[in-house]
Design a protein around this motif. Structure first.
Motif, PDB file in Angstrom:
ATOM      1  N   ASN A  28       0.873  -1.183   0.000  1.00 26.80           N
ATOM      2  CA  ASN A  28       0.000   0.000   0.000  1.00 26.80           C
ATOM      3  C   ASN A  28       0.909   1.231   0.000  1.00 26.80           C
ATOM      4  OD1 ASN A  28      -1.935   1.948   0.323  1.00 26.80           O
ATOM      5  ND2 ASN A  28      -2.913   1.002   2.116  1.00 26.80           N
ATOM      6  N   PHE A  29       1.521   1.487  -1.159  1.00 23.32           N
ATOM      7  CA  PHE A  29       2.578   2.497  -1.218  1.00 23.32           C
ATOM      8  C   PHE A  29       2.065   3.917  -1.006  1.00 23.32           C
ATOM      9  CE2 PHE A  29       4.249  -0.997  -3.990  1.00 23.32           C
ATOM     10  CZ  PHE A  29       5.226  -1.412  -3.106  1.00 23.32           C
ATOM     11  N   GLY A  30       0.876   4.205  -1.488  1.00 22.07           N
ATOM     12  CA  GLY A  30       0.335   5.554  -1.306  1.00 22.07           C
ATOM     13  C   GLY A  30       0.205   5.925   0.160  1.00 22.07           C
ATOM     14  N   TYR A  31      -0.339   5.005   0.948  1.00 23.21           N
ATOM     15  CA  TYR A  31      -0.501   5.240   2.387  1.00 23.21           C
ATOM     16  C   TYR A  31       0.866   5.344   3.063  1.00 23.21           C
ATOM     17  CZ  TYR A  31      -2.083   4.501   7.225  1.00 23.21           C
ATOM     18  OH  TYR A  31      -2.324   4.617   8.570  1.00 23.21           O
ATOM     19  N   ALA A  32       1.785   4.445   2.686  1.00 27.73           N
ATOM     20  CA  ALA A  32       3.129   4.467   3.268  1.00 27.73           C
ATOM     21  C   ALA A  32       3.829   5.790   2.983  1.00 27.73           C
ATOM     22  CB  ALA A  32       3.963   3.306   2.722  1.00 27.73           C
ATOM     23  N   ILE A  33       3.700   6.285   1.769  1.00 33.14           N
ATOM     24  CA  ILE A  33       4.344   7.542   1.383  1.00 33.14           C
ATOM     25  C   ILE A  33       3.810   8.701   2.219  1.00 33.14           C
ATOM     26  CG2 ILE A  33       4.495   9.254  -0.490  1.00 33.14           C
ATOM     27  CD1 ILE A  33       4.709   6.798  -2.419  1.00 33.14           C
ATOM     28  N   SER A  34       2.497   8.761   2.402  1.00 29.19           N
ATOM     29  CA  SER A  34       1.916   9.851   3.202  1.00 29.19           C
ATOM     30  C   SER A  34       2.396   9.795   4.647  1.00 29.19           C
ATOM     31  CB  SER A  34       0.384   9.795   3.146  1.00 29.19           C
ATOM     32  OG  SER A  34      -0.096   8.603   3.744  1.00 29.19           O
ATOM     33  N   LEU A  35       2.508   8.578   5.205  1.00 31.79           N
ATOM     34  CA  LEU A  35       2.999   8.431   6.585  1.00 31.79           C
ATOM     35  C   LEU A  35       4.462   8.871   6.694  1.00 31.79           C
ATOM     36  CD1 LEU A  35       1.481   4.941   7.516  1.00 31.79           C
ATOM     37  CD2 LEU A  35       0.833   7.138   8.509  1.00 31.79           C
ATOM     38  N   LEU A  36       5.273   8.429   5.749  1.00 29.96           N
ATOM     39  CA  LEU A  36       6.700   8.756   5.792  1.00 29.96           C
ATOM     40  C   LEU A  36       6.942  10.247   5.587  1.00 29.96           C
ATOM     41  CD1 LEU A  36       7.962   5.655   3.789  1.00 29.96           C
ATOM     42  CD2 LEU A  36       8.513   6.161   6.182  1.00 29.96           C
ATOM     43  N   GLN A  37       6.158  10.872   4.730  1.00 30.10           N
ATOM     44  CA  GLN A  37       6.299  12.319   4.529  1.00 30.10           C
ATOM     45  C   GLN A  37       5.969  13.076   5.814  1.00 30.10           C
ATOM     46  OE1 GLN A  37       3.766  12.951   1.114  1.00 30.10           O
ATOM     47  NE2 GLN A  37       5.502  12.997  -0.306  1.00 30.10           N
ATOM     48  N   GLU A  38       4.971  12.598   6.528  1.00 34.43           N
ATOM     49  CA  GLU A  38       4.594  13.232   7.801  1.00 34.43           C
ATOM     50  C   GLU A  38       5.708  13.072   8.830  1.00 34.43           C
ATOM     51  OE1 GLU A  38       2.677  15.581  10.235  1.00 34.43           O
ATOM     52  OE2 GLU A  38       1.982  15.124   8.196  1.00 34.43           O
ATOM     53  N   ILE A  39       6.314  11.884   8.875  1.00 39.83           N
ATOM     54  CA  ILE A  39       7.426  11.649   9.808  1.00 39.83           C
ATOM     55  C   ILE A  39       8.576  12.604   9.506  1.00 39.83           C
ATOM     56  CG2 ILE A  39       9.208   9.985  10.505  1.00 39.83           C
ATOM     57  CD1 ILE A  39       7.133   7.758   9.964  1.00 39.83           C
ATOM     58  N   LEU A  40       8.905  12.763   8.219  1.00 37.10           N
ATOM     59  CA  LEU A  40      10.050  13.582   7.831  1.00 37.10           C
ATOM     60  C   LEU A  40       9.812  15.074   8.068  1.00 37.10           C
ATOM     61  CD1 LEU A  40      11.205  11.707   4.621  1.00 37.10           C
ATOM     62  CD2 LEU A  40      12.300  11.706   6.855  1.00 37.10           C
ATOM     63  N   LYS A  41       8.560  15.483   8.070  1.00 40.47           N
ATOM     64  CA  LYS A  41       8.281  16.875   8.427  1.00 40.47           C
ATOM     65  C   LYS A  41       8.631  17.135   9.892  1.00 40.47           C
ATOM     66  CE  LYS A  41       4.648  17.756   5.013  1.00 40.47           C
ATOM     67  NZ  LYS A  41       3.190  17.950   4.807  1.00 40.47           N
ATOM     68  N   GLN A  42       8.402  16.125  10.726  1.00 42.67           N
ATOM     69  CA  GLN A  42       8.716  16.251  12.148  1.00 42.67           C
ATOM     70  C   GLN A  42      10.184  15.925  12.436  1.00 42.67           C
ATOM     71  OE1 GLN A  42       6.309  17.332  14.265  1.00 42.67           O
ATOM     72  NE2 GLN A  42       4.934  17.442  12.486  1.00 42.67           N
ATOM     73  N   GLU A  43      10.704  14.918  11.705  1.00 42.78           N
ATOM     74  CA  GLU A  43      12.071  14.441  11.949  1.00 42.78           C
ATOM     75  C   GLU A  43      12.850  14.409  10.628  1.00 42.78           C
ATOM     76  OE1 GLU A  43      13.255  14.030  14.798  1.00 42.78           O
ATOM     77  OE2 GLU A  43      11.596  13.627  16.163  1.00 42.78           O
ATOM     78  N   PRO A  44      13.216  15.562  10.086  1.00 47.69           N
ATOM     79  CA  PRO A  44      13.873  15.592   8.763  1.00 47.69           C
ATOM     80  C   PRO A  44      15.231  14.898   8.726  1.00 47.69           C
ATOM     81  CG  PRO A  44      13.939  17.759   9.814  1.00 47.69           C
ATOM     82  CD  PRO A  44      13.026  16.915  10.644  1.00 47.69           C
ATOM     83  N   GLU A  45      15.832  14.686   9.887  1.00 47.67           N
ATOM     84  CA  GLU A  45      17.162  14.048   9.926  1.00 47.67           C
ATOM     85  C   GLU A  45      17.090  12.520  10.012  1.00 47.67           C
ATOM     86  OE1 GLU A  45      19.660  16.912  12.697  1.00 47.67           O
ATOM     87  OE2 GLU A  45      17.507  16.978  13.089  1.00 47.67           O
ATOM     88  N   PHE A  46      15.883  11.970   9.943  1.00 47.76           N
ATOM     89  CA  PHE A  46      15.687  10.520  10.003  1.00 47.76           C
ATOM     90  C   PHE A  46      15.969   9.928   8.621  1.00 47.76           C
ATOM     91  CE2 PHE A  46      12.338   6.942  10.432  1.00 47.76           C
ATOM     92  CZ  PHE A  46      13.304   6.040  10.846  1.00 47.76           C
ATOM     93  N   LEU A  47      17.238   9.628   8.359  1.00 51.65           N
ATOM     94  CA  LEU A  47      17.682   9.233   7.021  1.00 51.65           C
ATOM     95  C   LEU A  47      17.058   7.913   6.571  1.00 51.65           C
ATOM     96  CD1 LEU A  47      19.442   9.757   4.557  1.00 51.65           C
ATOM     97  CD2 LEU A  47      21.346   8.666   5.748  1.00 51.65           C
TER      98      LEU A  47
END
Length: 469
Positions: A28-47
């Motif tokens: 379910n790549f669309g859902y995964a992408i939205s979750l990961l984008q949200e994480i990176l907004k909060q934690e941009p250094e999470f490589l």
């Protein structure tokens, strides 16, 4: 270091991360992408999160269909990011991630992501941006040069050497890459040996004239009598000063030029021992040459077996020697993969390589956890599932093997090389399970599109002959 790890995430972000990984497992790549984008907004250094996001985007873009009238908004996003870099580079990174969702290999966006990441103080993300660009086009010499310079600025000379080696493999006439690669190799050796106070590597050799001579010799590819003479002269110098690492290394290089790989390995090992294993470049050279020797041995055994019948007396002996050579090669690759995994334990591509090498060495139980983790990476998922199914089969867990291979087969739409391999292995497991009808059905799937694949034709055609008789 700018990089944050999974353990450093807040509880809510870690929960979000686990959901994203689970969504990728379910494709379910669309859902995964939205979750990961949200994480990176909060934690941009999470490589690791950014790496997984890009893999999901790449997989989604390859499988998705593009509409005829779709208009790309990439130029607008890139222009917005360019305006933000100087005043708010972190915001520029966010904008570029939105651009890259639809075009993960976009050249302009990745180059701009590198600039924004450097401006934000995140050099690891800048490296990742260039790595992504090169993944999309491995022959992009300009991007490779940029990555080499970035590694140089970061003091990562080992990776700098690797990058310039890639450039010279693409373009052997690139004099700049040759020079920078040699300089990086020298700096890496000095750093490993704790010789950073020396002004140049020549300062490490007492006899400066001798150092210059060695440098000039290394630039010339010798043959015949000239090569033998250099070996004899260098060996005489070695006998006079057996603790001199440069003579041992030089003897390794000369024997390698002579294609006497066994002697080259012995001299490189001698040099590595003198340096107490500090020179990882030497250790890698030894591994590469050992693999080269084994691959030559494997090729010779395979050629022999292809021209002899299984009933010949020596066939069984040669088959055993072939298996031993393949296991030996896998063991060397395992040691190399373990070293790389230790340096970057979150890289799921490396986990797959380690698991595959464990499998090739017959170490099936050790392969299983590595391959299970590698399934989380969309790029290696299907390959990992295929090898994992084979592992379960070797361990006698036929029900788990069937489940893994059936799932992998369902996820591949067209009968490409990957699906052929999965379906073939699935057929073998059905056969071992006693389900001969399904086993034959698998072979027929392949037969319909590729008559010459392995022994499929023999299996399918013999089934019809049995029915006739």
């Amino acid at each position: 270091m700018a990089v944050k790890t999974e353990k450093e995430l807040s509880e809510s972000m870690r929960a979000c991360w686990l959901k994203a990984v689970s969504a990728i497992e379910l494709r379910n790549f669309g859902y995964a992408i939205s979750l990961l984008q949200e994480i990176l907004k909060q934690e941009p250094e999470f490589l690791t999160g950014r790496q997984l996001l890009r893999r999901a985007e790449v997989t989604k873009s390859k499988s998705g269909k593009k509409g005829f009238f779709n208009i790309s908004t990439t130029p607008i996003g890139v222009m917005k990011a360019q305006r933000e870099i100087k005043k708010d580079p972190k915001r520029a990174v966010e904008i570029l991630e939105e651009v890259l969702e639809g075009e993960p290999y976009n050249r302009q966006a990745n180059l701009l992501l590198k600039e924004a990441a450097l401006a934000a103080g995140w050099p690891e993300i800048a490296v990742f941006a260039l790595r992504t660009l090169i993944e999309g086009n491995p022959r992009d010499e300009k991007a490779l040069h940029q990555l080499g310079r970035l590694y140089h600025d970061l003091g990562d000379h080992e990776n700098e050497v690797e990058i310039y080696s890639q450039v010279t493999a693409i373009n052997p006439l690139d004099a700049q890459a040759l020079r920078l690669g040699k300089d990086a190799s020298a700096r890496a050796s000095m750093k490993r040996g704790g010789w950073t106070q020396a002004e140049s590597y020549r300062d490490l050799i007492k006899d400066k004239d001798e150092a210059i001579s060695l440098e000039q010799q290394s630039r010339i590819r010798l043959t015949g009598e000239a090569l033998e003479q250099q070996i004899a002269e260098t060996y005489a110098r070695h006998q006079a000063d057996p603790e001199n690492l440069d003579f041992a290394r030089r003897l390794g290089a000369l024997n390698e030029q002579k294609d006497d790989f066994e002697s080259a390995i012995r001299w490189y090992q001698y040099a590595a021992d003198l340096g107490k294993g500090a020179d990882t470049g030497l250790l890698r050279k030894i591994s590469d040459l050992k693999i080269k020797c084994l691959e030559g041995e494997i090729a010779a055994h395979e050629e022999f077996l292809s021209t002899h019948s299984a009933q010949d007396e020596v066939y069984k002996e040669k088959s055993g020697q072939l298996r031993a050579a393949k296991v030996g090669r896998a063991e060397i690759l395992i040691a190399d993969a373990q070293e790389r995994v230790a340096r970057n334990p979150t890289d799921l591509q490396l986990r797959f390589e380690l698991g595959e090498n464990f499998f090739n060495a017959g170490r099936f139980r050790e392969a299983v956890p590595e391959l299970q983790r590698a399934r989380q990476n969309p790029h290696t998922r299907l390959k990992a599932m295929n090898v994992l199914g084979c592992c379960y089969g070797e361990l006698g867990m036929l029900d788990l093997a069937l489940k893994q291979l059936e799932e992998a087969s369902r996820e591949i739409v067209s009968m490409d090389e990957m699906k052929k391999e999965v379906v073939y292995n699935l057929g073998l497991i059905y056969e071992r399970s006693g389900d001969l009808e399904r086993a034959l059905a698998c072979m027929k799937q392949i037969y319909e599109v590729d008559y010459g694949y392995r022994d499929v034709a023999q299996r399918v055609e013999s089934s019809y002959q049995q029915n006739i008789s």
